[in-house]
Design a protein around this motif. Structure first.
Motif, short mmCIF file in Angstrom:
data_model
loop_
_atom_site.label_atom_id
_atom_site.label_comp_id
_atom_site.label_asym_id
_atom_site.label_seq_id
_atom_site.Cartn_x
_atom_site.Cartn_y
_atom_site.Cartn_z
N PHE A 1 14.50 26.31 -48.40
CA PHE A 1 13.88 25.01 -48.14
C PHE A 1 13.79 24.76 -46.64
CE2 PHE A 1 13.72 20.46 -47.56
CZ PHE A 1 12.76 20.07 -48.49
N THR A 2 14.89 24.94 -45.93
CA THR A 2 14.86 24.67 -44.48
C THR A 2 14.05 25.72 -43.74
OG1 THR A 2 16.99 25.80 -44.23
CG2 THR A 2 17.02 23.39 -44.44
N TRP B 1 9.09 21.87 -41.78
CA TRP B 1 8.98 20.45 -42.11
C TRP B 1 8.00 20.19 -43.26
CZ3 TRP B 1 4.38 17.91 -41.89
CH2 TRP B 1 3.35 18.50 -41.14
N MET C 1 7.95 21.46 -46.03
CA MET C 1 8.64 21.51 -47.31
C MET C 1 9.01 20.10 -47.80
SD MET C 1 8.72 24.64 -48.31
CE MET C 1 10.05 24.87 -49.48
N TRP C 2 9.17 19.16 -46.89
CA TRP C 2 9.51 17.79 -47.29
C TRP C 2 8.37 17.13 -48.05
CZ3 TRP C 2 14.28 16.34 -47.70
CH2 TRP C 2 15.25 16.96 -46.90
N PRO C 3 7.13 17.14 -47.53
CA PRO C 3 6.04 16.58 -48.33
C PRO C 3 5.84 17.34 -49.65
CG PRO C 3 5.33 16.90 -46.06
CD PRO C 3 6.69 17.50 -46.19
N ALA D 1 8.20 18.74 -51.37
CA ALA D 1 9.27 18.28 -52.26
C ALA D 1 8.90 16.94 -52.90
CB ALA D 1 10.59 18.16 -51.50
N LEU D 2 8.30 16.06 -52.11
CA LEU D 2 7.87 14.77 -52.64
C LEU D 2 6.79 14.94 -53.71
CD1 LEU D 2 8.03 11.68 -52.46
CD2 LEU D 2 6.28 11.79 -50.68
N THR E 1 5.85 28.17 -47.79
CA THR E 1 5.17 26.93 -48.17
C THR E 1 4.01 27.20 -49.12
OG1 THR E 1 3.85 27.01 -46.16
CG2 THR E 1 5.83 25.64 -46.10
#
Length: 194
Positions: free
Chosen positions: A4-5, A9, A11-13, A15-16, A151
């Motif tokens: 994930f990391t 960055w 990956m955050w959207p 994940a949402l 991604t």
């Protein structure tokens, strides 16, 4: 470092999007599980309704909480019964299709977001390589490409199941709509004969 990391960055959207799509799928699965209509043997009950025995068909409808108002309208003697049935059928269909347009958007958005993450990762990787004084480090290049592709893989892993469930839910909603229309037509034809 986790995958994930390492994906950056973007990956955050993603994940949402994944959490939202999963929530919609679970909510729709629960709704459709509570709406077992048309049940097995629906065609026979439809024929019986055409012959004047609508009780089994009405029992099928009354077993489903979402369809009880439709069943009540089918037995109504109101002169506006057909219009009321059409309006109620559309309301049922609207409930069955709720959130499906959002699921469709998320299913199309996830791979594009993954691709954007890959492009941004490749830009970053090639920027680092261009700034390197000692030449191209193959480990750095391979690691950067691997990281960038995370991604895209994530976006596809979100989109594929979302599209699968979207089509299943739409097909199920269409079957319910068709069955309700057939039931209303059978009741109207039966009432016209008697």
């Amino acid at each position: 470092m986790t995958i994930f990391t390492m994906g950056g960055w973007m990956m955050w959207p993603l994940a949402l999007v994944s959490i939202t799509a999963t929530a919609i799928v679970i909510e729709r699965l629960l709704l459709f599980a509570s709406c077992p209509f048309p049940a097995k043997g629906f065609a026979e009950r439809l024929e019986r309704a055409l012959e004047g025995d609508a009780a089994p068909l009405l029992e099928d409808l009354n077993r489903v909480a979402l369809l009880r108002r439709f069943a009540l309208l089918m037995t109504s003697s109101s002169p506006h019964r057909e219009a009321a049935l059409r309006i109620e059928g559309e309301a049922v269909l609207q409930k069955l299709e709720k959130h499906l347009s959002l699921l469709s958007i998320l299913a199309r958005l996830a791979p594009l977001m993954g691709l954007l993450g890959t492009v941004l990762g490749m830009i970053s990787t090639f920027s680092e390589i261009a700034d390197a004084q000692s030449g191209v480090n193959m480990n750095q290049l391979a690691g950067g490409i691997w990281q960038a592709l995370i991604t895209t893989a994530t976006g596809l892993c979100i989109a594929i199941p979302a599209l699968f469930f979207l089509h299943r839910f739409r097909n199920r909603a269409d079957r319910v709509a068709t069955a309700l229309s057939e039931a209303a037509n059978a009741m109207s034809a039966s009432a016209a004969e008697h």
